[in-house]
Design an enzyme around this catalytic site. Structure first.
Site, PDB file in Angstrom:
ATOM      1  N   ASP A 131       2.403  11.621  26.561  1.00 43.02           N
ATOM      2  CA  ASP A 131       1.037  11.080  26.545  1.00 43.02           C
ATOM      3  C   ASP A 131       0.094  11.987  27.318  1.00 43.02           C
ATOM      4  O   ASP A 131       0.184  12.088  28.546  1.00 43.02           O
ATOM      5  CB  ASP A 131       1.035   9.669  27.146  1.00 43.02           C
ATOM      6  N   ASP A 143       3.154   2.307  19.099  1.00 46.64           N
ATOM      7  CA  ASP A 143       3.094   2.793  20.473  1.00 46.64           C
ATOM      8  C   ASP A 143       2.435   1.758  21.378  1.00 46.64           C
ATOM      9  O   ASP A 143       1.227   1.507  21.268  1.00 46.64           O
ATOM     10  CB  ASP A 143       2.305   4.117  20.483  1.00 46.64           C
TER      11      ASP A 143
HETATM   12  O1  LIG Z   1       0.133   5.827  24.558  1.00 46.52           O
HETATM   13  C1  LIG Z   1       0.523   5.126  25.466  1.00 46.52           C
HETATM   14  C2  LIG Z   1      -0.447   4.452  26.363  1.00 46.52           C
HETATM   15  O2  LIG Z   1      -1.723   4.798  25.995  1.00 46.52           O
HETATM   16  C3  LIG Z   1       1.997   5.008  25.753  1.00 46.52           C
HETATM   17  O3  LIG Z   1       2.697   5.846  24.863  1.00 46.52           O
HETATM   18  C4  LIG Z   1       2.521   3.600  25.616  1.00 46.52           C
HETATM   19  O4  LIG Z   1       1.796   2.667  26.300  1.00 46.52           O
HETATM   20  C5  LIG Z   1       4.027   3.544  25.923  1.00 46.52           C
HETATM   21  O5  LIG Z   1       4.339   2.850  27.054  1.00 46.52           O
HETATM   22  P1  LIG Z   1       4.995   1.379  27.060  1.00 46.52           P
HETATM   23  O6  LIG Z   1       6.194   1.434  26.141  1.00 46.52           O
HETATM   24  O7  LIG Z   1       5.333   1.167  28.482  1.00 46.52           O
HETATM   25  O8  LIG Z   1       3.951   0.444  26.534  1.00 46.52           O
HETATM   26 FE   LIG Z   2       1.431   7.215  23.466  1.00 47.37          FE
END
Ligand SMILES: O=C(CO)[C@H](O)[C@H](O)COP(=O)(O)O
Ligand SMILES: [Fe+2]
Length: 230
Positions: free
Chosen positions: A27, A181
């Site tokens: 990210d 995501d």
């Molecule tokens: O793009 C993102 C946040 O902007 C991250 O990839 C996403 O939030 C992944 O984290 P989690 O699985 O903890 O939600």
């Molecule tokens: Fe992401």
């Protein structure tokens, strides 16, 4: 990798690959400037209220892993990052449609010319129709990333309403890579897999688990099962 220990990124990456991850999701965020500042100078407008990593970190990590580095660009000017990330060894380059309406064709061409795979992401508030043009024509993107949380931070709650977008995409594009995501884990994977998602980003649910390998395996099983039944 947003949930990893950034001070030990290489060993965290190796650990995740050993646990069964196919890709490492990176990210890349550009920090936030308050609304009043945007009014005075649009050059200071940034995409998300968080600051993470950039090309130098990707370059360092590349020296330690051969894994597919799936870069998610939460930045206002993705075009500015293509050269650097290509050189750094990124594998996928996913930009946001909200900031690329005017130059996505140039962006996709440039991403491909640097040997990376182009993808487009959309925020929860962005209608799915906005990515359709990017999937048509001579130079289409090769993946759509459907945000299932507001971009910026890991550990947020999955938004089930976003599955309508995934279903619409899957019906229209049967072979497309559809990535989800945000907030994916054992309790949300079945909804995403049933809707047709085949690339699953999971940060906090994997890094926070006592047995990350079990979580990765469960996510994969759910996607494989859903694919067999459709
Ligand atoms: O793009 C993102 C946040 O902007 C991250 O990839 C996403 O939030 C992944 O984290 P989690 O699985 O903890 O939600
Ligand atoms: Fe992401």
């Amino acid at each position: 990798m947003l949930s990893s220990d950034f001070a030990n990124l290489a060993s965290e990456a190796e650990r995740m690959v050993t646990f069964g991850a196919d890709w490492l999701h990176m990210d890349i965020m550009d920090g936030y400037v308050p609304d009043f500042a945007k009014l005075f100078c649009c050059a200071y407008f940034h995409f998300v209220p968080n600051l993470t990593i950039g090309a130098p970190v990707i370059e360092s990590l590349r020296k330690h892993t051969k894994a597919y580095l799936d870069c998610h660009l939460m930045v206002t000017n993705p075009l500015d990052y293509v050269d650097q990330l290509g050189k750094a060894g990124a594998s996928g380059f996913t930009f946001h449609v909200e900031v690329s309406k005017d130059n996505w064709q140039e962006l996709v061409k440039k991403i491909k010319s640097k040997g990376m795979r182009p993808g487009v992401a959309l925020n929860p508030g962005t209608p799915i129709e906005e990515v359709f043009p990017l999937l048509e024509g001579e130079n289409p993107v090769e993946m759509v990333l459907v945000m299932t949380v507001e971009p910026g931070f890991g550990g947020q709650k999955f938004m089930p309403d976003m599955m309508n977008k995934v279903r619409t995409l899957r019906e229209k594009y049967p072979t497309l890579d559809i990535e989800v995501d945000g907030g994916l884990g054992p309790s949300t994977i079945d909804a995403a897999a049933a809707a047709g998602a085949n690339c699953i980003v999971a940060g906090s649910s994997v890094f926070g688990a006592p047995e990350p390998a079990q979580v990765i395996s469960l996510l994969r099983t759910s996607v494989n099962k859903a694919q067999k039944t459709c």
